[in-house]
Write a protein that holds these residues in place. Structure first.
Motif, PDB file in Angstrom:
ATOM      1  N   ARG A 354     -77.632  54.087  32.700  1.00 15.85           N
ATOM      2  CA  ARG A 354     -76.807  53.604  33.703  1.00 15.85           C
ATOM      3  C   ARG A 354     -76.892  52.515  34.381  1.00 15.85           C
ATOM      4  O   ARG A 354     -77.486  52.176  35.367  1.00 15.85           O
ATOM      5  N   LEU A 355     -76.341  51.377  34.110  1.00 16.32           N
ATOM      6  CA  LEU A 355     -77.014  50.307  34.420  1.00 16.32           C
ATOM      7  C   LEU A 355     -76.208  49.469  35.540  1.00 16.32           C
ATOM      8  O   LEU A 355     -74.948  50.273  35.782  1.00 16.32           O
ATOM      9  N   ALA A 356     -76.349  48.699  36.550  1.00 12.81           N
ATOM     10  CA  ALA A 356     -75.764  48.834  38.450  1.00 12.81           C
ATOM     11  C   ALA A 356     -75.199  47.352  37.504  1.00 12.81           C
ATOM     12  O   ALA A 356     -74.958  46.638  38.833  1.00 12.81           O
ATOM     13  N   MET A 357     -75.368  46.686  36.927  1.00 17.12           N
ATOM     14  CA  MET A 357     -75.486  45.003  36.233  1.00 17.12           C
ATOM     15  C   MET A 357     -75.215  44.672  34.945  1.00 17.12           C
ATOM     16  O   MET A 357     -75.770  45.455  34.043  1.00 17.12           O
ATOM     17  N   PRO A 358     -74.132  43.319  34.753  1.00 20.09           N
ATOM     18  CA  PRO A 358     -74.148  42.990  33.413  1.00 20.09           C
ATOM     19  C   PRO A 358     -75.698  43.405  32.488  1.00 20.09           C
ATOM     20  O   PRO A 358     -76.633  42.512  32.962  1.00 20.09           O
ATOM     21  N   VAL A 359     -75.550  42.975  32.098  1.00 19.81           N
ATOM     22  CA  VAL A 359     -76.446  43.139  30.499  1.00 19.81           C
ATOM     23  C   VAL A 359     -76.339  42.271  29.349  1.00 19.81           C
ATOM     24  O   VAL A 359     -75.919  42.943  28.442  1.00 19.81           O
ATOM     25  N   LEU A 360     -76.791  41.581  28.778  1.00 21.42           N
ATOM     26  CA  LEU A 360     -77.222  40.636  28.019  1.00 21.42           C
ATOM     27  C   LEU A 360     -78.091  41.355  26.799  1.00 21.42           C
ATOM     28  O   LEU A 360     -79.319  40.505  26.571  1.00 21.42           O
ATOM     29  N   THR A 361     -78.160  41.662  25.188  1.00 22.89           N
ATOM     30  CA  THR A 361     -79.358  41.341  24.528  1.00 22.89           C
ATOM     31  C   THR A 361     -78.692  41.190  23.418  1.00 22.89           C
ATOM     32  O   THR A 361     -78.134  41.001  22.808  1.00 22.89           O
ATOM     33  N   LEU A 362     -79.876  40.140  22.913  1.00 22.73           N
ATOM     34  CA  LEU A 362     -80.097  39.227  22.012  1.00 22.73           C
ATOM     35  C   LEU A 362     -80.738  39.996  21.236  1.00 22.73           C
ATOM     36  O   LEU A 362     -82.375  40.151  21.338  1.00 22.73           O
ATOM     37  N   SER A 363     -80.837  40.007  19.709  1.00 24.34           N
ATOM     38  CA  SER A 363     -81.595  40.627  18.791  1.00 24.34           C
ATOM     39  C   SER A 363     -81.234  39.767  17.018  1.00 24.34           C
ATOM     40  O   SER A 363     -80.450  38.866  17.310  1.00 24.34           O
ATOM     41  N   ALA A 364     -82.108  39.474  16.259  1.00 25.57           N
ATOM     42  CA  ALA A 364     -82.165  39.434  14.855  1.00 25.57           C
ATOM     43  C   ALA A 364     -82.368  40.513  14.469  1.00 25.57           C
ATOM     44  O   ALA A 364     -82.862  41.754  14.515  1.00 25.57           O
ATOM     45  N   LEU A 365     -81.234  40.134  13.005  1.00 25.21           N
ATOM     46  CA  LEU A 365     -81.158  40.800  12.031  1.00 25.21           C
ATOM     47  C   LEU A 365     -82.843  41.894  11.161  1.00 25.21           C
ATOM     48  O   LEU A 365     -82.901  42.528  10.664  1.00 25.21           O
ATOM     49  N   GLY A 366     -83.238  39.789  11.091  1.00 21.90           N
ATOM     50  CA  GLY A 366     -84.460  40.546   9.872  1.00 21.90           C
ATOM     51  C   GLY A 366     -85.909  40.859  11.046  1.00 21.90           C
ATOM     52  O   GLY A 366     -87.052  40.259  11.259  1.00 21.90           O
ATOM     53  N   ASP A 367     -86.318  41.833  12.280  1.00 23.02           N
ATOM     54  CA  ASP A 367     -86.831  41.593  13.008  1.00 23.02           C
ATOM     55  C   ASP A 367     -87.780  42.860  13.349  1.00 23.02           C
ATOM     56  O   ASP A 367     -87.095  44.527  12.999  1.00 23.02           O
ATOM     57  N   ALA A 368     -88.675  43.349  12.925  1.00 19.45           N
ATOM     58  CA  ALA A 368     -89.159  44.785  12.114  1.00 19.45           C
ATOM     59  C   ALA A 368     -90.141  45.129  13.031  1.00 19.45           C
ATOM     60  O   ALA A 368     -90.133  46.130  13.395  1.00 19.45           O
ATOM     61  N   ILE A 369     -90.473  44.048  14.253  1.00 20.92           N
ATOM     62  CA  ILE A 369     -91.356  45.172  15.276  1.00 20.92           C
ATOM     63  C   ILE A 369     -90.130  45.491  16.943  1.00 20.92           C
ATOM     64  O   ILE A 369     -89.920  46.440  17.323  1.00 20.92           O
TER      65      ILE A 369
END
Length: 495
Positions: A354-369
């Motif tokens: 239930r977001l109440a504000m804009p969110v940008l996520t940044l992820s790497a394709l090779g992230d094992a964590i």
């Protein structure tokens, strides 16, 4: 009583010396060696911003905090866990030069008590606004555990934040992410050392001297044989780990089965394993038990959903193993049960979307964590809550945990701020994000268009509330924190 050190004016570069992982310095993990994705040049310096006031001190619980206030403040403060922990890179100085104020804390006191870290972000914001006036926009910016904390703080305090950039965070939630991690080690143990005392849960405090060396020895020995490598690859695939997570190695070619298997082994043995010991040990100590379960999990069905290209089946054939036999062994293996009271401790970290504000996520394709698949859970939760218009997710073709370049981080901040200021998202495809990164003049970027696979071990807010109700366990939260709700799926028209 809040304790603080004297405020002082310093140059922009010096003021950022304690700048933490939410604006991480360019590191080796930001430099993948791949013909398809050349290593970006490190950007160690940047134009020094105008004078910056720095305030440091301790919050009520003793957590260190830091506030950097530029001479020409643009009205935006970026706050994140770990801000006061480590030196910065060019992203920090660039943002200070643009007039952003930077503030945040460390995890030294709170650790994996994420609800407390989320509250500390609010206390830091209150300190900032008491000293400098109300911010036009207060924005969360965090990575790794700081990214998870940002998502928790947005959910717990929706009225306080204008938006967030969440980098490489555990967005499948506090329980879901640890169920997937549990799967990886459970499968590895059952197939490689089923009679051993290798711990999957119940990690002792002395894990560095006991559990980690024992696990490492067993997995390293197994990895040297075709059979062992195939089984490690199976465990890594079940955990939805990437085939490339070591930035010192080239990205495996799709037709190179051995390199892909080795990449899965890198992800499990040299990335996930240590975190599965260190972080789980702390979570269990704080929560009083195990927060994840594999009761009822059909690993054969899980593999069928995840091995569409047949990599694991081919590795088993080449090793002379019978995949059906190993899946049968997994089906017979006793399961691990979660402790409801422990789940109650991490309740604020289960996301209802239930977001109440804009969110940008940044992820790497090779992230094992924080594997890319975990991002799909968050997207699904947000979409089901009818808030999909508030979320954008972008990806980089890079290996390693949180190894983003300065240009990638600053471009992400700029993109979110355009959405906050205008009410409309700019284009966030790879081409547009690359242009935004180029405009920063901070060096290379590696944005790529990507759709993550479905996260298989999801645990949503409705499951959480049912489990806690059945166990008569009250979710843990601090005063003023909102709890996740069980949200009925919304249609697109309801967004």
């Amino acid at each position: 009583m809040l304790k603080s050190l004297p405020t002082r004016a310093v140059s922009g570069l010096a003021s950022a010396l304690a700048f933490a992982s939410s604006f991480a310095a360019t590191s080796a993990s930001a430099q993948p060696a791949s013909a398809a994705s050349p290593a970006p040049a490190a950007s160690a310096t940047a134009a020094i911003p105008a004078a910056v006031q720095t305030t440091q001190g301790a919050l009520r619980d003793g957590t260190p905090y830091r506030i950097d206030y530029p001479e020409r403040w643009n009205g935006v403060v970026l706050i994140g866990l770990d801000y006061a922990s480590r030196p910065p890179g060019a992203d920090a100085t660039a943002l200070l030069a643009e007039g952003y104020a930077l503030a945040g804390t460390t995890r030294t006191v709170t650790g994996w008590a994420i609800h407390r870290s989320a509250a500390n972000a609010i206390e830091t914001l209150d300190l900032f606004e008491a000293k400098y006036g109300k911010a036009k926009h207060a924005v969360e910016l965090g990575q790794s555990q700081g990214g998870h904390t940002a998502a928790v703080s947005m959910q717990a305090y929706p009225a306080r934040w204008a938006g967030a950039v969440v980098k490489c965070g555990g967005l499948s939630g506090s329980v879901g992410q640890w169920q997937a991690k549990l799967d990886g080690l459970f499968v590895a143990k059952m197939l490689i050392a089923p009679q051993s005392s290798l711990p999957v849960t119940g990690i002792a405090a002395d894990w560095q001297q006991t559990a980690l060396p024992a696990w490492t020895e067993a997995l390293n020995a197994a990895e040297k044989t075709p059979a062992g490598l195939a089984r490690i690859a199976l465990a890594a695939r079940i955990a939805q780990l990437p085939e490339w997570s070591d930035p010192a190695k080239p990205q495996p070619a799709s037709g190179d089965a051995h390199a892909r298997a080795q990449g899965l082994a890198d992800s499990l043995v040299r990335s996930l394993l240590r975190q599965a010991m260190s972080s789980r040990s702390e979570i269990e100590r704080l929560s009083g038990g195990n927060i994840s379960s594999n009761e009822g999990v059909d690993y054969g069905a899980l593999l069928a959903a995840l091995d569409g290209d047949g990599l694991i089946a081919s590795l088993y054939r080449e090793a002379g193993l019978d995949l059906a036999d190993d899946l049968a062994r997994l089906a017979r293996a006793p399961r691990l049960r979660a402790d409801p009271a422990a789940k109650a401790f991490v309740a604020t970290g289960v996301f209802d979307g239930r977001l109440a504000m804009p969110v940008l996520t940044l992820s790497a394709l090779g992230d094992a964590i924080s594997p890319p698949a975990s991002q799909s859970f968050y997207e699904g939760a947000v979409g089901a809550a009818g808030k999909g218009a508030l979320l954008r997710q972008v990806y980089t073709n890079s290996a390693g945990h949180c190894g983003f370049t300065p240009a990638e981080t600053v471009a992400s901040v700029h993109t979110l701020m355009q959405r906050i200021d205008s009410g409309k998202w700019p284009e966030t495809n790879a081409s547009s994000m690359t242009q935004a990164a180029q405009a920063t003049q901070l060096g290379a970027s590696r944005f790529v268009d990507y759709t993550p696979p479905r996260f298989q071990r999801s645990y949503d807010s409705c499951q959480l509330l049912r489990d806690l109700q059945q166990a008569k366990a009250d979710p843990v939260r601090l005063p003023g924190q909102a709890l996740p709700a069980c949200v009925a799926p919304q249609t697109a028209a309801g967004r």
